[in-house]
Scaffold this active site. Structure first.
Site, PDB file in Angstrom:
ATOM      1  N   SER A  86      78.025   1.240  69.524  1.00  0.00           N
ATOM      2  CA  SER A  86      78.967   1.601  68.454  1.00  0.00           C
ATOM      3  C   SER A  86      80.144   0.627  68.412  1.00  0.00           C
ATOM      4  CB  SER A  86      79.509   3.003  68.714  1.00  0.00           C
ATOM      5  OG  SER A  86      78.447   3.890  68.918  1.00  0.00           O
ATOM      6  N   TYR A 111      84.764  15.306  62.697  1.00  0.00           N
ATOM      7  CA  TYR A 111      84.552  13.857  62.780  1.00  0.00           C
ATOM      8  C   TYR A 111      83.082  13.508  62.471  1.00  0.00           C
ATOM      9  CZ  TYR A 111      83.749   9.216  64.474  1.00  0.00           C
ATOM     10  OH  TYR A 111      83.356   7.905  64.534  1.00  0.00           O
ATOM     11  N   GLY A 112      82.894  12.420  61.734  1.00  0.00           N
ATOM     12  CA  GLY A 112      81.568  12.010  61.252  1.00  0.00           C
ATOM     13  C   GLY A 112      80.420  12.196  62.227  1.00  0.00           C
ATOM     14  N   LYS A 154      73.941  11.002  63.577  1.00  0.00           N
ATOM     15  CA  LYS A 154      73.577  10.840  64.995  1.00  0.00           C
ATOM     16  C   LYS A 154      72.713  12.005  65.489  1.00  0.00           C
ATOM     17  CE  LYS A 154      76.132   7.184  65.224  1.00  0.00           C
ATOM     18  NZ  LYS A 154      75.489   5.870  65.243  1.00  0.00           N
ATOM     19  N   LYS A 161      77.897  -3.958  63.865  1.00  0.00           N
ATOM     20  CA  LYS A 161      76.595  -3.799  63.178  1.00  0.00           C
ATOM     21  C   LYS A 161      76.770  -3.906  61.660  1.00  0.00           C
ATOM     22  CE  LYS A 161      74.421  -0.082  64.797  1.00  0.00           C
ATOM     23  NZ  LYS A 161      75.392   0.433  65.770  1.00  0.00           N
ATOM     24  N   THR A 162      77.842  -3.275  61.137  1.00  0.00           N
ATOM     25  CA  THR A 162      78.020  -3.315  59.674  1.00  0.00           C
ATOM     26  C   THR A 162      78.266  -4.763  59.230  1.00  0.00           C
ATOM     27  OG1 THR A 162      78.933  -1.101  59.806  1.00  0.00           O
ATOM     28  CG2 THR A 162      79.290  -2.273  57.742  1.00  0.00           C
ATOM     29  N   ASN A 192      77.245 -16.237  62.750  1.00  0.00           N
ATOM     30  CA  ASN A 192      76.111 -15.721  63.522  1.00  0.00           C
ATOM     31  C   ASN A 192      74.774 -16.079  62.880  1.00  0.00           C
ATOM     32  OD1 ASN A 192      77.857 -14.636  65.370  1.00  0.00           O
ATOM     33  ND2 ASN A 192      77.880 -12.591  64.452  1.00  0.00           N
ATOM     34  N   GLY A 210      80.118 -14.572  59.939  1.00  0.00           N
ATOM     35  CA  GLY A 210      79.117 -15.296  59.161  1.00  0.00           C
ATOM     36  C   GLY A 210      78.408 -16.377  59.974  1.00  0.00           C
ATOM     37  N   ASP A 248      73.143   1.089  60.591  1.00  0.00           N
ATOM     38  CA  ASP A 248      73.343   1.891  61.805  1.00  0.00           C
ATOM     39  C   ASP A 248      72.055   2.441  62.420  1.00  0.00           C
ATOM     40  OD1 ASP A 248      75.215   2.990  63.673  1.00  0.00           O
ATOM     41  OD2 ASP A 248      74.991   4.952  62.750  1.00  0.00           O
ATOM     42  N   ARG A 287      87.791   5.131  59.741  1.00  0.00           N
ATOM     43  CA  ARG A 287      86.470   4.884  59.141  1.00  0.00           C
ATOM     44  C   ARG A 287      86.521   4.848  57.620  1.00  0.00           C
ATOM     45  NH1 ARG A 287      81.774   4.517  62.664  1.00  0.00           N
ATOM     46  NH2 ARG A 287      82.648   4.750  64.741  1.00  0.00           N
ATOM     47  N   ARG A 291      83.513  10.519  68.381  1.00  0.00           N
ATOM     48  CA  ARG A 291      82.450  11.318  68.993  1.00  0.00           C
ATOM     49  C   ARG A 291      82.910  11.805  70.364  1.00  0.00           C
ATOM     50  NH1 ARG A 291      78.973   8.596  70.654  1.00  0.00           N
ATOM     51  NH2 ARG A 291      79.488   6.486  69.994  1.00  0.00           N
ATOM     52  N   CYS A 294      80.408  -2.472  67.535  1.00  0.00           N
ATOM     53  CA  CYS A 294      80.182  -3.849  68.017  1.00  0.00           C
ATOM     54  C   CYS A 294      79.778  -4.767  66.870  1.00  0.00           C
ATOM     55  CB  CYS A 294      79.088  -3.870  69.084  1.00  0.00           C
ATOM     56  SG  CYS A 294      79.624  -3.312  70.692  1.00  0.00           S
ATOM     57  N   HIS A 307      69.048   3.077  67.099  1.00  0.00           N
ATOM     58  CA  HIS A 307      70.425   2.796  66.695  1.00  0.00           C
ATOM     59  C   HIS A 307      70.495   1.325  66.275  1.00  0.00           C
ATOM     60  CE1 HIS A 307      74.964   2.991  67.950  1.00  0.00           C
ATOM     61  NE2 HIS A 307      74.800   3.256  66.683  1.00  0.00           N
TER      62      HIS A 307
HETATM   63  C1  OXD Z   1      78.731   5.284  66.102  1.00  0.00           C
HETATM   64  C2  OXD Z   1      78.771   5.312  64.630  1.00  0.00           C
HETATM   65  O1  OXD Z   1      79.597   5.885  66.752  1.00  0.00           O
HETATM   66  O2  OXD Z   1      77.890   4.706  64.008  1.00  0.00           O
HETATM   67  O3  OXD Z   1      77.805   4.655  66.629  1.00  0.00           O
HETATM   68  O4  OXD Z   1      79.671   5.955  64.045  1.00  0.00           O
HETATM   69 MN    MN Z   2      76.389   3.885  65.278  1.00  0.00          MN
END
Ligand code: OXD
Ligand code: MN
Length: 583
Positions: free
Chosen positions: A248, A197-198, A206, A252-253, A491, A489, A275, A364, A69, A250, A226
């Site tokens: 981003s 880019y995504g 986003k 999340k997935t 966590n 795990g 996300d 990604r 981004r 950190c 988010h």
């Molecule tokens: C981000 C993403 O950059 O989810 O937060 O790709």
């Molecule tokens: Mn994100």
């Protein structure tokens, strides 16, 4: 191609401006997906990967200058600068349109213009919102198919609703000097040029589901955040849903797909989203969440059988990889993968460690959520899921304890507003620098943060039934640079404490910054954590926290007179208490 005249005339007008060779309305069918894949394989946009080990997986190598981004090129265009706020780059709408329209002029000559109708959220949910992306990138079309409910069904809903967010995208010439991502919230319009880019090009993500949706959400009384959404099912069969906001890259997935450790038998995890969450109060004032997306655009490096077995297996089929390396056997490879050796780097060069990492740190995977073995059956529920707790977090080597609970909703809003985290490769710019990232929305809030906090605070007037708010930090380090907490795990041990707090089943240690766990209430059986480390993870230094609260206060004051008083009061009273304790 549509009965909705507003849509047809917008497509016609864009076509006459961008002058494509052909126009194609996307249906979202599997045959269409396959046809687009074949086209990209033949023109070199994609290459196949080892078909035996990675069936239906493809590699895309982006332009090396187009890998993340670009917050510095991302604008919110409103009449008044103060409405975009100090948290956004701003331009007057007329100027924004003029600047970007000049770049769109004739940019699709020799290309096909794809019309991509999509629905963010389950097609039949009252909480969902639709959009149409016009793009000249086949890569964007196939990614949108994996990431959203895209095609004919979405178009039907758009025709019924009569309204949609307009997103215009072209890869342009990929010159970073001619790259802009512009948002016009009052016109529900996005224009993006110069990047594939995504986060810059998949406009449902986003741009729509966060920047435009946060603006719509404020007007309509809901929240676009988010946040991942995860269901935790206890061995007794009770499921709690958590909405967790982290900056981003950190984890999340990984958290959304957490694999319970062997030491916690009987727990099951259900992923709703990794996300973005859209949160609404229902008729009983219960906060409920839907995930507007239906796929994942996740960071690849670090994914392996130990960190996230489900994700590792999920991306072994029907996945598009962007900017990973490959092995001699043409398997995708990335840093943190436990087998294979890279022979070709993400730019297609013979791998040489002197050139840096083999896979780009922000490489990604794009994959449909239905590939996830722990995808929740409620992800398609029109009413979403009830949220028991909201969890904020950041990547912080120092200061922030493993977990703490805010004392009230208003205090929780301050905790969210004070989130800080080390920057990552998800954005072009310096990595590893601590910056304020309120509610993990710094790059994504489509309006002034001061108004956004006021909107968050207003929920306390509308419901007595709001979830508790927590803050976690999986990334605390010792002075030698070792992580104090194993993460992944494990966590779940912390999430169990959060659930126990939600059910008033466990006590806590009250401090000025919130309720911290008593060390014995965090189950560390089987973990290699010293008593000192546990003490560091479950306590605070009031002197350091006083300095932190002062810094939060200065940050909040930079929003000037729009800053809600209730937030200032929270900050002042906690700072005062910390001052007393540290003197
Ligand atoms: C981000 C993403 O950059 O989810 O937060 O790709
Ligand atoms: Mn994100």
């Amino acid at each position: 191609m549509t009965t909705l005249s507003a849509l047809q005339s917008w497509v016609d007008q864009v076509a006459s401006h961008t002058r494509p060779d052909a126009i194609r309305w996307c249906t979202g069918s599997d045959a269409e997906y396959q046809e687009m894949i074949e086209k990209m394989l033949s023109d070199g946009t994609l290459t196949t990967l080892n078909e035996a080990r990675y069936p239906n997986c493809y590699l895309h190598r982006s332009d090396p200058s187009d890998v993340a981004r670009v917050e510095h090129l991302t604008f919110v265009c409103t009449d008044e600068e103060a409405d975009a706020g100090p948290n956004n780059h701003w331009m007057k709408p007329e100027l924004g349109h003029k600047k970007i329209d000049a770049l769109f002029d004739g940019c699709m000559q020799g290309r096909t213009l794809y019309v991509v109708p999509y629905c963010m959220g389950p097609i039949d949910s009252p909480y969902s919102r639709c959009g149409v992306e016009i793009t000249d990138s086949a890569y964007v079309v196939v990614n949108m198919k994996l990431m959203t409910r895209m095609g004919s069904k979405a178009l039907e809903r758009i025709e019924e609703d009569g309204s949609f967010v307009k997103g215009l995208h072209s890869t342009g010439d990929l010159d970073p000097e001619r790259r802009f991502i512009m948002h016009f919230p009052h016109e529900l319009t996005i224009k993006s040029i110069g990047s594939g880019y995504g986060g810059n090009a998949l406009l449902g993500k986003k741009c729509h589901a966060l920047r435009i949706a946060s603006y719509q959400a404020r007007r309509e009384g809901w929240l676009a955040e988010h946040m991942l959404i995860v269901g935790l099912e206890s061995p007794e069969g009770e499921t709690h849903y958590l909405a967790c906001a982290f900056p981003s890259a950190c984890g999340k997935t990984n958290l959304a797909m957490l694999i319970p450790p062997e030491s916690l038998p009987g727990w099951k995890i259900w992923t709703l989203g990794d996300d973005i969450a859209w949160l609404h109060l229902d008729d009983d004032d219960q906060l409920r969440a839907i995930n507007p997306e239906s796929g994942y655009f996740g960071v690849v490096p670090g994914t392996n059988e130990n960190t996230n077995k489900n994700a590792y297996e999920m991306i072994m089929h029907d996945t598009i990889f962007t900017n990973v390396a490959t092995t001699e056997d043409n398997e995708p490879w990335w840093e943190g993968k436990l087998d294979g050796t890279p022979t070709t780097d993400w730019q297609g060069r013979v791998f040489d460690s002197a050139n840096g990492k083999a896979a780009h740190p922000n490489s990604r995977f794009t994959v449909a959520a239905s590939n996830n073995p722990c995808y929740s059956s409620l992800a398609e529920a029109p009413a979403g899921v009830p949220i028991s707790a909201i969890v904020f977090g950041g990547r912080r080597k120092e200061l922030a304890p493993l977990v703490y609970e805010a004392k009230s909703w208003q205090h929780g809003v301050l905790v969210g507003a004070g989130v800080a985290s080390e920057t990552t490769a998800a954005n072009v710019g310096e990595v590893g620098v601590v910056r304020r990232d309120p509610m993990a929305m710094k790059p994504f809030c489509g309006y002034n943060f001061a108004d956004y906090w006021a909107h968050w605070l207003s929920f306390a007037e509308r419901s007595e039934n709001l979830p508790k708010i927590f803050h976690v930090n999986w990334f605390r380090q010792s002075s030698d640079g070792d992580f104090l907490w194993p993460g992944f795990g494990e966590n779940l041990r912390v999430l169990r404490w959060i659930i126990a707090r939600c059910e008033n089943r466990v006590g806590a240690n009250e401090t000025p910054i919130g309720f911290l766990p008593n060390a014995e209430d965090i189950d560390t059986t089987g973990l290699n954590i010293s008593a000192d480390a546990l003490q560091a993870l479950t306590s605070i230094d009031c002197g350091q926290w006083h300095a932190e609260l002062k810094s939060v206060g200065q940050y909040l004051e930079s929003f000037g007179e729009r800053l809600p008083d209730a937030l200032r009061q929270q900050q002042e009273s906690i700072a005062a208490e910390l001052a007393t304790r540290s003197s």
